[in-house]
Design an enzyme around this catalytic site. Structure first.
Site, PDB file in Angstrom:
ATOM      1  N   SER A  37       7.424  20.446  16.508  1.00  0.00           N
ATOM      2  CA  SER A  37       6.422  21.104  15.672  1.00  0.00           C
ATOM      3  C   SER A  37       5.246  21.602  16.503  1.00  0.00           C
ATOM      4  O   SER A  37       5.449  22.396  17.418  1.00  0.00           O
ATOM      5  CB  SER A  37       5.992  20.141  14.571  1.00  0.00           C
ATOM      6  OG  SER A  37       5.457  20.882  13.517  1.00  0.00           O
TER       7      SER A  37
ATOM      8  N   HIS B   3      11.533  18.489   7.918  1.00  0.00           N
ATOM      9  CA  HIS B   3      10.746  18.683   9.137  1.00  0.00           C
ATOM     10  C   HIS B   3      10.577  17.347   9.862  1.00  0.00           C
ATOM     11  O   HIS B   3       9.844  16.477   9.407  1.00  0.00           O
ATOM     12  CB  HIS B   3       9.389  19.244   8.704  1.00  0.00           C
ATOM     13  CG  HIS B   3       8.464  19.571   9.821  1.00  0.00           C
ATOM     14  ND1 HIS B   3       8.687  20.624  10.674  1.00  0.00           N
ATOM     15  CD2 HIS B   3       7.312  18.996  10.231  1.00  0.00           C
ATOM     16  CE1 HIS B   3       7.694  20.687  11.551  1.00  0.00           C
ATOM     17  NE2 HIS B   3       6.847  19.701  11.306  1.00  0.00           N
TER      18      HIS B   3
END
Ligand code: GTR
Length: 384
Positions: A223, A365
């Site tokens: 990320s 995620h």
């Protein structure tokens, strides 16, 4: 109330494929002056430096060179870690400019029975330090040291907070204290630049560690850490391989594709990540002199592995795969040819090949055991 409605509307993120827009990205193999890039030499001498300079000026901020003061010391060592399977080192790196000093802590494990220097995965850790705790009391897929070691690799990590605390009030409190001019310059690096710069300093140390093959260090990030691993690898050709997990906007996804997080949104939520100059592109992605495929291209010919997760639409899986495809012609200036599938690989069907790899994991995620299993398979193509 009206103003709130307006701002929610302006900030709304698109998840509708039919509204992803029509756009033209800057060409990888055309110089700013319009001339064509003739081959790998031309790319390296002219276009690559141009691309990196454009990212510095407009996106991540200018990168300082190595510090004037650099030192490290071993804080702790355990040759019997992980029930005798691993050699643990905790190293403190000090970087300074003669006035200011910052300290970076590195945790690293190498396989106890390695017969030669090992390739090593270096994680830029943007999550809890518990994930990389030397005590191994919190085992997680975010940094599965035991599994990575069993595959014959070393693994190391540093905390982004040591380099630059991840918040807009305090980000200057780490290594940025060494570069006071950057804090005020519109093209000065901020937190992501500081994290990438620090990854280079950890590599300075790893090159000196007698258990690590300094020519086989793989930089990994998830990320915001995945945006950073790309930038670190683009800047520093000593990184032998780059892994960027679920990196999304201003990571591996095309900025011009209107899907998921936008430049305006990221600059508003995280004003301390990128150079101030980047704010000028809020709502104006098409005016950027770069798009993110060029960042991926700047890593060529070194191997690059990029991932998505199916439920992480915020990071735009499709726009990520498109960026990888658009970077491919640059990799293919070199002998090792990439043959990415024309269609984005189906979920959980990793494409593991030299020099570009990709997978889209089912789920949310995150960075998981599954993701690392594929990273190791990809690294094995080169280092086994
Ligand atoms: C989000 C941000 C993303 C990504 C993510 C993360 O809030 O919008 O760009 O960086 O955080 O780092 O987990």
């Amino acid at each position: 109330c009206f103003l709130l409605a307006i701002s929610l509307f302006l900030n709304a993120q698109n998840y509708d494929e039919s509204k992803a827009g029509v756009y033209t990205v800057p060409e990888a193999l055309v110089l700013e002056n319009g001339k064509k890039v003739k081959g790998a030499k031309d790319w390296e001498a002219k276009r690559r430096p141009e691309v990196v300079a454009l990212f510095e000026k407009h996106v991540y901020g200018r990168m300082p060179g190595p510090p004037t003061h650099f030192a490290f010391r071993l804080l702790r060592e355990d040759k019997q870690a992980m029930a005798g399977k691993a050699h643990l080192k905790e190293v403190e790196i000090s970087v300074g400019n003669g006035v200011e000093e910052a300290k970076i802590n590195v945790v690293m494990f190498t396989p106890a029975f390695a017969k030669k220097k090992v390739p090593l995965f270096l994680l830029i850790n943007n999550r809890s330090a518990r994930n990389t705790a030397p005590e191994r009391d919190t085992l997680s897929g975010f940094w599965p040291a035991e599994q990575v070691l069993a595959a014959g690799y070393g693994i190391a990590a540093f905390q982004v907070a040591d380099a630059a605390p991840d918040n807009k009030e305090h980000y200057r409190e780490g290594v940025l204290r060494l570069f006071p001019e950057t804090a005020s310059a519109p093209d000065g690096m901020k937190a992501i630049g500081a994290w990438a710069w620090t990854a280079g300093r950890v590599l300075d140390y790893l090159e000196k560690d007698n258990e690590v093959n300094g020519k086989q260090v793989i930089v990994v990030g998830h990320s915001r850490g995945g945006k950073t691993s790309l930038w670190a690898a683009a800047l520093d050709p000593r990184f032998a391989m780059c892994i960027s997990n679920n990196s999304g906007n201003t990571g591996a996804k095309l900025s011009r594709r209107n899907f998921g997080e936008t430049v305006q949104r990221i600059n508003t939520s995280f004003p301390h990540w990128f150079a101030d100059n980047y704010q000028a592109y809020n709502g104006r992605e098409s005016d950027l002199p770069v798009d993110q495929h060029l960042l991926l291209a700047a890593i060529a010919p070194r191997p690059l592995y990029v991932t998505n997760a199916t439920k992480d639409l915020w990071a735009d899986p499709k726009g990520t795969y498109l960026a990888l495809q658009l970077a491919q012609p640059v990799f293919n200036l070199y002998p090792e040819q990439s043959r990415l599938p024309a269609r984005q690989p189906e979920p959980d069907q990793p494409y593991i090949a030299k020099p570009l790899g990709y997978h889209n994991r089912t789920g949310k995620h995150d960075m998981t055991y599954y993701d690392w299993e594929q990273f190791v398979r990809f690294a094995d193509l080169y280092f086994k």
